[in-house]
Design an enzyme around this catalytic site. Structure first.
Site, PDB file in Angstrom:
ATOM      1  N   ARG A  50      16.200  14.175  -8.268  1.00 16.19           N
ATOM      2  CA  ARG A  50      14.797  13.913  -8.578  1.00 16.19           C
ATOM      3  C   ARG A  50      14.576  14.068 -10.077  1.00 16.19           C
ATOM      4  O   ARG A  50      15.090  15.019 -10.685  1.00 16.19           O
ATOM      5  CB  ARG A  50      13.891  14.905  -7.825  1.00 16.19           C
ATOM      6  CG  ARG A  50      13.886  14.679  -6.354  1.00 16.19           C
ATOM      7  CD  ARG A  50      12.841  15.533  -5.659  1.00 16.19           C
ATOM      8  NE  ARG A  50      13.096  15.522  -4.227  1.00 16.19           N
ATOM      9  CZ  ARG A  50      12.747  14.514  -3.413  1.00 16.19           C
ATOM     10  NH1 ARG A  50      12.102  13.480  -3.897  1.00 16.19           N
ATOM     11  NH2 ARG A  50      13.031  14.567  -2.130  1.00 16.19           N
ATOM     12  N   ASP A  51      13.805  13.136 -10.651  1.00 16.89           N
ATOM     13  CA  ASP A  51      13.476  13.232 -12.070  1.00 16.89           C
ATOM     14  C   ASP A  51      12.618  14.480 -12.310  1.00 16.89           C
ATOM     15  O   ASP A  51      11.707  14.778 -11.535  1.00 16.89           O
ATOM     16  CB  ASP A  51      12.728  11.970 -12.526  1.00 16.89           C
ATOM     17  CG  ASP A  51      12.726  11.822 -14.035  1.00 16.89           C
ATOM     18  OD1 ASP A  51      13.370  10.885 -14.537  1.00 16.89           O
ATOM     19  OD2 ASP A  51      12.074  12.645 -14.719  1.00 16.89           O
ATOM     20  N   ILE A  52      12.917  15.197 -13.385  1.00 20.71           N
ATOM     21  CA  ILE A  52      12.207  16.442 -13.684  1.00 20.71           C
ATOM     22  C   ILE A  52      10.757  16.171 -14.109  1.00 20.71           C
ATOM     23  O   ILE A  52       9.900  17.053 -14.000  1.00 20.71           O
ATOM     24  CB  ILE A  52      12.976  17.226 -14.788  1.00 20.71           C
ATOM     25  CG1 ILE A  52      12.643  18.702 -14.745  1.00 20.71           C
ATOM     26  CG2 ILE A  52      12.732  16.648 -16.173  1.00 20.71           C
ATOM     27  CD1 ILE A  52      13.604  19.572 -15.531  1.00 20.71           C
ATOM     28  N   VAL A  63      18.253   9.725 -22.284  1.00 20.35           N
ATOM     29  CA  VAL A  63      19.480  10.429 -21.884  1.00 20.35           C
ATOM     30  C   VAL A  63      20.641   9.436 -21.930  1.00 20.35           C
ATOM     31  O   VAL A  63      20.625   8.411 -21.236  1.00 20.35           O
ATOM     32  CB  VAL A  63      19.346  11.032 -20.471  1.00 20.35           C
ATOM     33  CG1 VAL A  63      20.658  11.696 -20.052  1.00 20.35           C
ATOM     34  CG2 VAL A  63      18.198  12.043 -20.417  1.00 20.35           C
ATOM     35  N   HIS A 101      21.917   5.640 -15.947  1.00 23.54           N
ATOM     36  CA  HIS A 101      21.178   6.012 -14.742  1.00 23.54           C
ATOM     37  C   HIS A 101      20.217   4.901 -14.363  1.00 23.54           C
ATOM     38  O   HIS A 101      19.716   4.182 -15.230  1.00 23.54           O
ATOM     39  CB  HIS A 101      20.396   7.332 -14.931  1.00 23.54           C
ATOM     40  CG  HIS A 101      19.557   7.382 -16.162  1.00 23.54           C
ATOM     41  ND1 HIS A 101      20.096   7.596 -17.415  1.00 23.54           N
ATOM     42  CD2 HIS A 101      18.226   7.223 -16.351  1.00 23.54           C
ATOM     43  CE1 HIS A 101      19.131   7.577 -18.311  1.00 23.54           C
ATOM     44  NE2 HIS A 101      17.978   7.334 -17.692  1.00 23.54           N
ATOM     45  N   HIS A 132      16.586   4.390 -12.612  1.00 22.93           N
ATOM     46  CA  HIS A 132      15.369   5.021 -12.105  1.00 22.93           C
ATOM     47  C   HIS A 132      14.966   4.320 -10.807  1.00 22.93           C
ATOM     48  O   HIS A 132      14.967   3.088 -10.738  1.00 22.93           O
ATOM     49  CB  HIS A 132      14.207   4.851 -13.098  1.00 22.93           C
ATOM     50  CG  HIS A 132      14.407   5.528 -14.414  1.00 22.93           C
ATOM     51  ND1 HIS A 132      13.824   6.740 -14.718  1.00 22.93           N
ATOM     52  CD2 HIS A 132      15.121   5.169 -15.508  1.00 22.93           C
ATOM     53  CE1 HIS A 132      14.163   7.090 -15.957  1.00 22.93           C
ATOM     54  NE2 HIS A 132      14.938   6.160 -16.452  1.00 22.93           N
TER      55      HIS A 132
HETATM   56  P1  5GP Z   1      15.644   7.436 -19.816  1.00 27.66           P
HETATM   57  O1  5GP Z   1      14.459   7.466 -20.728  1.00 27.66           O
HETATM   58  O2  5GP Z   1      16.901   7.905 -20.517  1.00 27.66           O
HETATM   59  O3  5GP Z   1      15.811   6.134 -19.087  1.00 27.66           O
HETATM   60  O4  5GP Z   1      15.310   8.467 -18.669  1.00 27.66           O
HETATM   61  C1  5GP Z   1      15.740   9.790 -18.680  1.00 27.66           C
HETATM   62  C2  5GP Z   1      15.033  10.495 -17.556  1.00 27.66           C
HETATM   63  O5  5GP Z   1      15.673  11.722 -17.329  1.00 27.66           O
HETATM   64  C3  5GP Z   1      13.555  10.798 -17.845  1.00 27.66           C
HETATM   65  O6  5GP Z   1      12.735  10.202 -16.846  1.00 27.66           O
HETATM   66  C4  5GP Z   1      13.491  12.325 -17.819  1.00 27.66           C
HETATM   67  O7  5GP Z   1      12.304  12.823 -17.239  1.00 27.66           O
HETATM   68  C5  5GP Z   1      14.717  12.692 -17.018  1.00 27.66           C
HETATM   69  N1  5GP Z   1      15.291  13.978 -17.358  1.00 27.66           N
HETATM   70  C6  5GP Z   1      15.529  14.459 -18.604  1.00 27.66           C
HETATM   71  N2  5GP Z   1      16.081  15.684 -18.543  1.00 27.66           N
HETATM   72  C7  5GP Z   1      16.202  15.974 -17.222  1.00 27.66           C
HETATM   73  C8  5GP Z   1      16.701  17.116 -16.506  1.00 27.66           C
HETATM   74  O8  5GP Z   1      17.153  18.104 -17.081  1.00 27.66           O
HETATM   75  N3  5GP Z   1      16.673  17.063 -15.152  1.00 27.66           N
HETATM   76  C9  5GP Z   1      16.172  15.976 -14.485  1.00 27.66           C
HETATM   77  N4  5GP Z   1      16.182  16.025 -13.149  1.00 27.66           N
HETATM   78  N5  5GP Z   1      15.698  14.883 -15.118  1.00 27.66           N
HETATM   79  C10 5GP Z   1      15.702  14.894 -16.466  1.00 27.66           C
END
Ligand code: 5GP
Ligand code: ZN
Length: 114
Positions: A29-31, A96, A100, A102
């Site tokens: 799950r996204d944080i 990140v 991944h 979403h």
């Molecule tokens: P991006 O912007 O790289 O596509 O998405 C990264 C996602 O990772 C974001 O939606 C963010 O909320 C999530 N995220 C960042 N750090 C963590 C974490 O430590 N744990 C979890 N579960 N999600 C994270």
């Protein structure tokens, strides 16, 4: 990757709320959920971004999409609909640097990707 937050979650060094795990792919799950259901489908192998996928990883994205669909069904958002998003690089808002997908669902979304 030592300093990668998703590698740390996969390796159990920091906690994650796992909803699926196999040898190749995990789902957490996204944080900071943007929708009532917001999952992240993550390969165990550290690949920084979508554009870094190599021909030897050619079944990976298909497997990740299959896992995303399975997780969406299990979370009860399949019938109402959901969105899969991959951010690739800075302008796309990738925060990140570990590939991944979403999985976003649980409420209606507009067609605006900004
Ligand atoms: P991006 O912007 O790289 O596509 O998405 C990264 C996602 O990772 C974001 O939606 C963010 O909320 C999530 N995220 C960042 N750090 C963590 C974490 O430590 N744990 C979890 N579960 N999600 C994270
Ligand atoms: Zn990583």
């Amino acid at each position: 990757m030592e300093d990668c937050i998703f590698c740390k979650i996969i390796n159990g060094k920091i906690p994650g709320d796992f909803v699926y795990k196999d040898a190749e792919i995990v789902v957490i799950r996204d944080i900071n959920p943007l929708t009532p259901t917001h999952l992240l489908v993550i390969p165990v192998k550290h690949i920084a971004m979508l554009s870094d996928i190599s021909p030897t990883d050619n079944t990976l994205m298909g497997n990740m999409i299959a896992v995303a669909n399975k997780a969406a069904k299990e979370q009860g958002i399949c019938e109402s609909g959901y969105r899969l998003v991959v951010n690739n690089g800075k302008n796309a808002g990738q925060l990140v640097a570990h590939l991944h997908i979403h999985v976003l669902g649980g409420r209606p979304m507009s067609g605006n990707f900004d």
